[in-house]
Design a protein around this motif. Structure first.
Motif, PDB file in Angstrom:
ATOM      1  N   ASP A   7      12.761  48.484  28.651  1.00 21.84           N
ATOM      2  CA  ASP A   7      12.794  49.554  29.632  1.00 21.84           C
ATOM      3  C   ASP A   7      11.501  50.346  29.490  1.00 21.84           C
ATOM      4  O   ASP A   7      11.323  51.091  28.533  1.00 21.84           O
ATOM      5  CB  ASP A   7      14.004  50.451  29.390  1.00 21.84           C
ATOM      6  N   TYR A  14      12.128  47.937  34.384  1.00 21.41           N
ATOM      7  CA  TYR A  14      12.493  47.001  33.327  1.00 21.41           C
ATOM      8  C   TYR A  14      11.463  45.881  33.381  1.00 21.41           C
ATOM      9  O   TYR A  14      10.998  45.508  34.460  1.00 21.41           O
ATOM     10  CB  TYR A  14      13.883  46.422  33.576  1.00 21.41           C
ATOM     11  N   ILE A  58      18.929  43.264  32.173  1.00 22.37           N
ATOM     12  CA  ILE A  58      19.222  44.593  32.721  1.00 22.37           C
ATOM     13  C   ILE A  58      20.707  44.895  32.589  1.00 22.37           C
ATOM     14  O   ILE A  58      21.106  45.989  32.185  1.00 22.37           O
ATOM     15  CB  ILE A  58      18.760  44.693  34.190  1.00 22.37           C
TER      16      ILE A  58
END
Length: 91
Positions: A7, A14, A58
């Motif tokens: 991140d 991301y 993610i």
């Protein structure tokens, strides 16, 4: 070598490094909800599954941080539809 999604808060995205390039997803975060605005892979990585691996990362990050996701990007939305195991993360 294992691929790890990070991140990059400074860039609000991301990132997943693949073969010396970066697949990324821009986002907006507010009150525990992450809106995925845009997912992009370099042309040479398209069709390789790199964007899908980014999305999986993610989802794992969101789950570990107790966040919800809003897939505004058409790719992110389609990926989440194809992976119903991620449905509990939808805001």
């Amino acid at each position: 070598m294992s691929e790890i999604v990070t991140d990059n808060m400074a860039r609000s995205q991301y990132e997943l490094p693949v073969a010396g390039q970066t697949v990324f997803a821009r986002y907006r975060r507010q009150d525990g909800v992450v809106s995925i605005l845009h997912v992009e892979a370099p042309v040479s990585l398209r069709g390789s599954g790199a964007a899908g691996r980014l999305m999986q990362g993610i989802v794992e990050l969101a789950r570990s941080q107790n966040e919800k996701l809003v897939p505004l990007c058409s790719y992110a939305a389609a990926w989440m539809r194809r992976h119903p195991e991620s449905a509990d993360l939808l805001a």
